[in-house]
Structures are given as C-alpha cells and as structure tokens.
Scaffold this motif. Structure first.
Motif, PDB file in Angstrom:
ATOM      1  N   ARG A  60       0.840  -1.315  -0.061  1.00  0.00           N
ATOM      2  CA  ARG A  60      -0.009  -0.003  -0.023  1.00  0.00           C
ATOM      3  C   ARG A  60       0.880   1.074  -0.151  1.00  0.00           C
ATOM      4  O   ARG A  60       0.392   2.298  -0.756  1.00  0.00           O
ATOM      5  N   VAL A  61       1.930   1.339   0.921  1.00  0.00           N
ATOM      6  CA  VAL A  61       2.662   2.446   0.767  1.00  0.00           C
ATOM      7  C   VAL A  61       3.503   2.493  -0.722  1.00  0.00           C
ATOM      8  O   VAL A  61       3.492   3.895  -1.220  1.00  0.00           O
ATOM      9  N   GLY A  62       3.578   1.461  -1.346  1.00  0.00           N
ATOM     10  CA  GLY A  62       4.014   1.625  -2.772  1.00  0.00           C
ATOM     11  C   GLY A  62       3.106   2.086  -3.435  1.00  0.00           C
ATOM     12  O   GLY A  62       3.324   2.927  -4.361  1.00  0.00           O
ATOM     13  N   GLN A  63       1.804   1.718  -3.573  1.00  0.00           N
ATOM     14  CA  GLN A  63       0.629   2.469  -4.168  1.00  0.00           C
ATOM     15  C   GLN A  63       0.388   3.865  -3.759  1.00  0.00           C
ATOM     16  O   GLN A  63       0.209   4.658  -5.014  1.00  0.00           O
ATOM     17  N   ILE A  64       0.685   4.478  -2.908  1.00  0.00           N
ATOM     18  CA  ILE A  64       0.442   5.856  -2.458  1.00  0.00           C
ATOM     19  C   ILE A  64       1.912   6.551  -2.544  1.00  0.00           C
ATOM     20  O   ILE A  64       1.627   7.622  -1.949  1.00  0.00           O
ATOM     21  N   SER A  65       2.900   5.851  -2.701  1.00  0.00           N
ATOM     22  CA  SER A  65       4.245   6.675  -2.668  1.00  0.00           C
ATOM     23  C   SER A  65       4.326   8.204  -3.182  1.00  0.00           C
ATOM     24  O   SER A  65       4.909   9.036  -2.727  1.00  0.00           O
ATOM     25  N   TYR A  66       3.802   8.094  -4.421  1.00  0.00           N
ATOM     26  CA  TYR A  66       3.514   9.580  -5.044  1.00  0.00           C
ATOM     27  C   TYR A  66       3.163  10.603  -4.126  1.00  0.00           C
ATOM     28  O   TYR A  66       3.704  11.567  -4.008  1.00  0.00           O
ATOM     29  N   GLY A  67       2.003  10.295  -3.554  1.00  0.00           N
ATOM     30  CA  GLY A  67       1.484  11.232  -2.668  1.00  0.00           C
ATOM     31  C   GLY A  67       2.322  11.438  -1.286  1.00  0.00           C
ATOM     32  O   GLY A  67       2.586  12.615  -0.871  1.00  0.00           O
ATOM     33  N   ILE A  68       3.161  10.427  -0.931  1.00  0.00           N
ATOM     34  CA  ILE A  68       4.167  10.577   0.161  1.00  0.00           C
ATOM     35  C   ILE A  68       5.029  11.358  -0.153  1.00  0.00           C
ATOM     36  O   ILE A  68       5.520  12.412   0.423  1.00  0.00           O
ATOM     37  N   TYR A  69       5.550  11.106  -1.515  1.00  0.00           N
ATOM     38  CA  TYR A  69       6.514  12.082  -2.082  1.00  0.00           C
ATOM     39  C   TYR A  69       6.222  13.636  -2.088  1.00  0.00           C
ATOM     40  O   TYR A  69       7.217  14.584  -1.786  1.00  0.00           O
ATOM     41  N   LEU A  70       5.009  13.733  -2.638  1.00  0.00           N
ATOM     42  CA  LEU A  70       4.338  15.206  -2.791  1.00  0.00           C
ATOM     43  C   LEU A  70       4.132  16.011  -1.339  1.00  0.00           C
ATOM     44  O   LEU A  70       4.457  17.121  -1.182  1.00  0.00           O
ATOM     45  N   TYR A  71       3.563  15.105  -0.386  1.00  0.00           N
ATOM     46  CA  TYR A  71       3.315  15.892   1.018  1.00  0.00           C
ATOM     47  C   TYR A  71       4.265  15.712   1.917  1.00  0.00           C
ATOM     48  O   TYR A  71       3.886  16.289   3.168  1.00  0.00           O
ATOM     49  N   HIS A  72       5.457  14.872   1.786  1.00  0.00           N
ATOM     50  CA  HIS A  72       6.304  14.543   2.980  1.00  0.00           C
ATOM     51  C   HIS A  72       6.697  16.028   3.675  1.00  0.00           C
ATOM     52  O   HIS A  72       6.713  16.012   4.991  1.00  0.00           O
ATOM     53  N   LEU A  73       7.140  16.868   3.008  1.00  0.00           N
ATOM     54  CA  LEU A  73       7.704  18.224   3.718  1.00  0.00           C
ATOM     55  C   LEU A  73       6.574  19.087   4.627  1.00  0.00           C
ATOM     56  O   LEU A  73       6.607  19.413   5.617  1.00  0.00           O
ATOM     57  N   ILE A  74       5.344  18.900   3.915  1.00  0.00           N
ATOM     58  CA  ILE A  74       4.252  19.408   4.714  1.00  0.00           C
ATOM     59  C   ILE A  74       3.900  18.745   5.959  1.00  0.00           C
ATOM     60  O   ILE A  74       3.863  19.124   7.005  1.00  0.00           O
ATOM     61  N   ALA A  75       3.942  17.501   5.912  1.00  0.00           N
ATOM     62  CA  ALA A  75       3.796  16.395   7.067  1.00  0.00           C
ATOM     63  C   ALA A  75       4.896  16.638   8.054  1.00  0.00           C
ATOM     64  O   ALA A  75       4.720  16.773   9.212  1.00  0.00           O
ATOM     65  N   LEU A  76       6.154  16.974   7.480  1.00  0.00           N
ATOM     66  CA  LEU A  76       7.287  17.238   8.526  1.00  0.00           C
ATOM     67  C   LEU A  76       7.047  18.517   9.076  1.00  0.00           C
ATOM     68  O   LEU A  76       7.331  18.557  10.522  1.00  0.00           O
ATOM     69  N   PHE A  77       6.594  19.440   8.579  1.00  0.00           N
ATOM     70  CA  PHE A  77       6.267  20.699   9.160  1.00  0.00           C
ATOM     71  C   PHE A  77       5.217  20.399  10.239  1.00  0.00           C
ATOM     72  O   PHE A  77       5.314  21.171  11.376  1.00  0.00           O
ATOM     73  N   VAL A  78       4.081  19.997   9.801  1.00  0.00           N
ATOM     74  CA  VAL A  78       3.051  19.666  10.835  1.00  0.00           C
ATOM     75  C   VAL A  78       3.444  18.935  11.885  1.00  0.00           C
ATOM     76  O   VAL A  78       2.973  19.518  13.256  1.00  0.00           O
ATOM     77  N   ALA A  79       4.079  17.981  11.759  1.00  0.00           N
ATOM     78  CA  ALA A  79       4.709  17.123  13.099  1.00  0.00           C
ATOM     79  C   ALA A  79       5.368  17.870  13.845  1.00  0.00           C
ATOM     80  O   ALA A  79       5.427  17.837  15.220  1.00  0.00           O
ATOM     81  N   HIS A  80       6.675  18.567  13.215  1.00  0.00           N
ATOM     82  CA  HIS A  80       7.490  19.472  13.952  1.00  0.00           C
ATOM     83  C   HIS A  80       6.737  20.228  14.832  1.00  0.00           C
ATOM     84  O   HIS A  80       7.050  20.589  16.005  1.00  0.00           O
ATOM     85  N   GLN A  81       5.894  21.148  14.166  1.00  0.00           N
ATOM     86  CA  GLN A  81       5.163  22.251  14.834  1.00  0.00           C
ATOM     87  C   GLN A  81       4.199  21.460  15.901  1.00  0.00           C
ATOM     88  O   GLN A  81       4.177  22.277  17.126  1.00  0.00           O
ATOM     89  N   GLY A  82       3.555  20.761  15.444  1.00  0.00           N
ATOM     90  CA  GLY A  82       2.634  20.074  16.619  1.00  0.00           C
ATOM     91  C   GLY A  82       3.243  19.432  17.792  1.00  0.00           C
ATOM     92  O   GLY A  82       2.829  19.784  18.953  1.00  0.00           O
ATOM     93  N   LEU A  83       4.292  18.901  17.530  1.00  0.00           N
ATOM     94  CA  LEU A  83       4.817  18.034  18.648  1.00  0.00           C
ATOM     95  C   LEU A  83       5.895  19.180  19.586  1.00  0.00           C
ATOM     96  O   LEU A  83       6.055  19.225  20.862  1.00  0.00           O
ATOM     97  N   GLU A  84       6.512  20.426  18.926  1.00  0.00           N
ATOM     98  CA  GLU A  84       6.857  21.209  19.657  1.00  0.00           C
ATOM     99  C   GLU A  84       6.064  22.137  20.496  1.00  0.00           C
ATOM    100  O   GLU A  84       6.428  22.515  21.635  1.00  0.00           O
ATOM    101  N   ARG A  85       4.870  22.307  20.049  1.00  0.00           N
ATOM    102  CA  ARG A  85       3.965  23.218  20.978  1.00  0.00           C
ATOM    103  C   ARG A  85       3.313  22.224  22.466  1.00  0.00           C
ATOM    104  O   ARG A  85       3.117  22.925  23.164  1.00  0.00           O
ATOM    105  N   VAL A  86       3.464  20.941  21.999  1.00  0.00           N
ATOM    106  CA  VAL A  86       3.368  20.164  23.530  1.00  0.00           C
ATOM    107  C   VAL A  86       4.643  19.669  23.898  1.00  0.00           C
ATOM    108  O   VAL A  86       4.390  19.090  24.993  1.00  0.00           O
ATOM    109  N   GLY A  87       5.703  20.011  23.682  1.00  0.00           N
ATOM    110  CA  GLY A  87       6.960  19.660  24.304  1.00  0.00           C
ATOM    111  C   GLY A  87       7.394  18.272  24.208  1.00  0.00           C
ATOM    112  O   GLY A  87       8.087  17.746  24.752  1.00  0.00           O
ATOM    113  N   ALA A  88       6.973  17.616  23.113  1.00  0.00           N
ATOM    114  CA  ALA A  88       7.270  16.274  22.709  1.00  0.00           C
ATOM    115  C   ALA A  88       8.117  16.011  21.296  1.00  0.00           C
ATOM    116  O   ALA A  88       7.853  15.078  20.629  1.00  0.00           O
ATOM    117  N   ASP A  89       8.957  17.065  21.174  1.00  0.00           N
ATOM    118  CA  ASP A  89       9.774  17.070  19.770  1.00  0.00           C
ATOM    119  C   ASP A  89      11.084  16.575  19.695  1.00  0.00           C
ATOM    120  O   ASP A  89      11.740  16.974  19.149  1.00  0.00           O
TER     121      ASP A  89
END
Length: 128
Positions: A60-89
């Motif tokens: 399944r990751v292989g099937q959706i891999s293009y989307g992972i490629y497209l959105y991974h930097l947005i996901a990194l930003f979201v994860a980093h910012q969200g976890l930083e706000r709760v002190g779990a970064d």
C-alpha cells in the motif's frame, strides 16, 4: 538473492555510525547504498526481502508513494510544529509522527484525487 539484505544492513549500519553532518562523502556513501538496495530488489524479485515487500502495508505504501513524495515536507512541518507545541519534539517522536502524517495525507490524496486520473485503479478490488 542476499544482495537486498546486505544493502539494507549497510544502510542501517551507515545511519547508526554516520556523523551528524552527512554532507560530502558520508552523504554520497549513504545514497550509493540506497541505490544498491533499490537495484537489488528490482533486479531480483525473489531476493531476501521479497516476503517483506509483499506485505500488504508495504504494498500500500508503494501504491500511495507519489503522494508521500508530494506531501512529506508538509507532514514534516505539521509534525514538528505540533509536537514542539506540546513539548514532545524528540527526534524519534517527530520521525514517527512525520511518517504517519505523510502516509495519512497520501492516502487521503490517493482516495480523493489521484484515483480519478488513474482509470485502471478507479476502484479497489471488492469495493463498489
């Protein structure tokens, strides 16, 4: 048949022992090892990693891999910012959440947008 496993072991060892700054030759070495892994699994489908690569979540990751490629930097930003706000970064916490958010974003994109443009994959087997 063992080339894929060997390449994966080299990558894991490289990541474990590499300096924090991967610029220059360490970066090149890591990328050459990843290239060898891709070549090993593409050239020998019956290799050491074949059972792992046939697992449903991996497929399944292989099937959706293009989307992972497209959105991974947005996901990194979201994860980093969200976890930083709760002190779990912490590094690994960010990595795990980043991977999960990337996969979720790619899955949503695949189901709502990408499939429309892929007539042969319009519906998954067994789904209406």
């Amino acid at each position: 048949p063992a080339a894929g496993g060997i390449a994966l072991a080299v990558i894991l060892g490289w990541v474990a022992l590499a300096p924090a700054d991967l610029r220059g030759l360490p970066n090149l070495g890591l990328h050459v090892a990843m290239l060898c892994l891709v070549l090993a699994v593409v050239l020998r489908e019956d290799g050491m990693l074949s059972r792992f690569l046939q697992l449903r979540p991996v497929v399944r990751v292989g099937q959706i891999s293009y989307g992972i490629y497209l959105y991974h930097l947005i996901a990194l930003f979201v994860a980093h910012q969200g976890l930083e706000r709760v002190g779990a970064d912490g590094l690994w916490t960010v990595f795990v959440v980043y991977c999960l958010v990337s996969v979720v974003m790619a899955e949503v994109s695949f189901r709502t947008l990408e499939r429309v443009f892929m007539p042969g994959v319009a519906r998954e087997p067994g789904r209406a």
